[in-house]
Enzyme design. Structure first.
Site, short mmCIF file in Angstrom:
data_model
loop_
_atom_site.label_atom_id
_atom_site.label_comp_id
_atom_site.label_asym_id
_atom_site.label_seq_id
_atom_site.Cartn_x
_atom_site.Cartn_y
_atom_site.Cartn_z
CB THR A 18 38.94 36.26 43.30
OG1 THR A 18 40.03 36.81 42.59
CG2 THR A 18 37.68 36.38 42.49
NE ARG A 37 46.52 38.30 35.68
CZ ARG A 37 45.66 37.77 36.53
NH1 ARG A 37 44.86 38.54 37.23
NH2 ARG A 37 45.59 36.48 36.70
CB VAL A 38 42.21 40.98 32.10
CG1 VAL A 38 40.81 40.57 32.53
CG2 VAL A 38 42.26 42.48 31.83
N GLY A 39 42.58 38.67 34.52
CA GLY A 39 42.47 37.25 34.84
C GLY A 39 41.16 36.66 34.36
CG ASP A 40 39.77 33.31 36.55
OD1 ASP A 40 40.62 34.04 37.13
OD2 ASP A 40 39.03 32.52 37.18
CB THR A 61 38.82 31.92 43.73
OG1 THR A 61 40.07 32.43 44.23
CG2 THR A 61 38.41 30.72 44.57
N GLY A 62 41.31 31.31 41.64
CA GLY A 62 42.52 30.51 41.43
C GLY A 62 43.47 31.21 40.49
N1 ASP Z 1 41.44 34.35 39.58
C1 ASP Z 1 41.91 35.64 39.99
C2 ASP Z 1 42.79 36.25 38.93
O1 ASP Z 1 43.57 35.53 38.33
C3 ASP Z 1 42.69 35.58 41.23
C4 ASP Z 1 41.96 35.03 42.42
O2 ASP Z 1 41.17 34.10 42.28
O3 ASP Z 1 42.19 35.56 43.52
O4 ASP Z 1 42.72 37.45 38.72
#
Ligand code: ASP
Length: 316
Positions: A183, A211-214, A234-235
């Site tokens: 990210t 699916r949706v992340g943070d 990012t994580g």
């Molecule tokens: N945090 C992002 C997600 O879970 C992934 C990333 O940081 O690369 O979508």
């Protein structure tokens, strides 16, 4: 003159020295430097933190090296679904999009949601209809094609596995953690002392079910408040959502009086680890201080301040 500053990231993860060829490492460093300069140039010329974070994130989105925009990973359907968000710290205005396709710069669409709609968060088909009304031209799928990302998808496409960007290990359920995240994000403090944050991602390879992340979630992957800080994360997204990470850094500053550095360290080196998450964040406060903690081996990152400091780093 007031201190102004900017920090950017291109993802955290198992980034160990020697794993990459010197040529590839140089490409990453150049891309980070270009993105940093794009935002810093605006700040230097009196531009706003909001313009600076958008400009830096656009440069990262236009690079195939990072999992955002052009470099977005493949979903289980072989498409690219992107998420992005942006927030400014003076009036707490924010905009976010998720599950969008064909948009070259998702961060700009997030900003349009913030500035040209009554809403904060638009998703999927609705977000695409909004993009059309805002006269966005769509890129064809081949714009987002990348041989490495295609290979990563091919390796797991017929399974229930999904994978964070460039990950070597596979995860078969969201409780397990993985090692690399691609990210991108930027945080900035301008000459007026206003701060802003922006984050953009393609999410996880082979992701499904919408699916949706943070990253597009205000408070989880992205947050800005002039009283405290601007944060981009990012994580492992599922953990960062549960930890409400970006807002947690802000809360520790506001309610407990912690400094930017102490608050960011507390969240990344303790709180998120306690629930099993890994990754990092970048943060600035309205005095132009910068923090960039991560609990992984490395994080693609860069920062520059009017105090004369400049840094482009990958490893610990
Ligand atoms: N945090 C992002 C997600 O879970 C992934 C990333 O940081 O690369 O979508």
């Amino acid at each position: 003159m007031k201190t102004f500053s900017i920090a950017i990231h291109g993802g955290a993860g198992t980034l160990v020295k020697g794993m990459m060829t010197p040529e590839l490492e140089a490409q990453y460093r150049d891309a980070l430097k270009d993105a940093l300069d794009a935002g810093y140039y605006l700040l230097e010329n009196g531009g706003t933190a909001l313009d600076a974070v958008e400009a830096s994130v656009k440069v990262l989105e236009d690079s195939p090296l990072f999992n955002a925009g052009k470099g977005a990973v493949f979903t289980a359907e072989g498409t690219h679904e992107m998420d992005a968000s942006i927030m400014e710290g003076k009036h707490l205005e924010a905009g976010a999009v998720s599950l969008i396709t064909g948009i070259k710069n998702p961060v700009s669409l997030a900003r349009d949601v913030m500035e040209n709609s009554y809403h904060v968060f638009l998703a999927g088909d609705g977000a695409m209809k909004f993009a059309k009304e805002q006269n966005y031209q769509l890129e064809q799928p081949d714009y987002f094609y990348d041989a490495l990302r295609y290979k990563q998808w091919q390796e797991i496409k017929d399974s229930d596995n999904f994978q964070l960007d460039h990950a070597s290990a596979k995860v078969s359920d969201s409780k397990k953690k993985d090692s690399k995240f691609g990210t991108v994000g930027a945080v900035a403090c301008d000459q007026e002392g206003n701060i802003a944050a922006a984050t953009s991602t393609g999410g996880m390879t082979n992701k499904k079910w919408g699916r949706v992340g943070d990253s597009p979630m205000i408070g989880a992957g992205n947050y800005a408040n002039n009283k405290t800080c601007a944060v981009s994360c990012t994580g492992s997204g599922e953990f960062f959502i549960r930890g409400v990470v970006a807002y947690d850094v802000s809360c520790l500053m506001e309610y407990k009086g912690l400094s930017l550095k102490d608050a960011a360290d507390e969240v990344i080196h303790k709180r998120i680890l306690d629930i099993g998450g890994d990754g990092g964040l970048i943060a600035v406060d309205a005095d132009g201080n910068i923090a960039m903690p991560f609990n992984t081996e490395g994080m693609y990152r860069a920062s520059k301040s009017s105090m004369g400091t400049e840094d482009v780093s990958i490893y610990k």
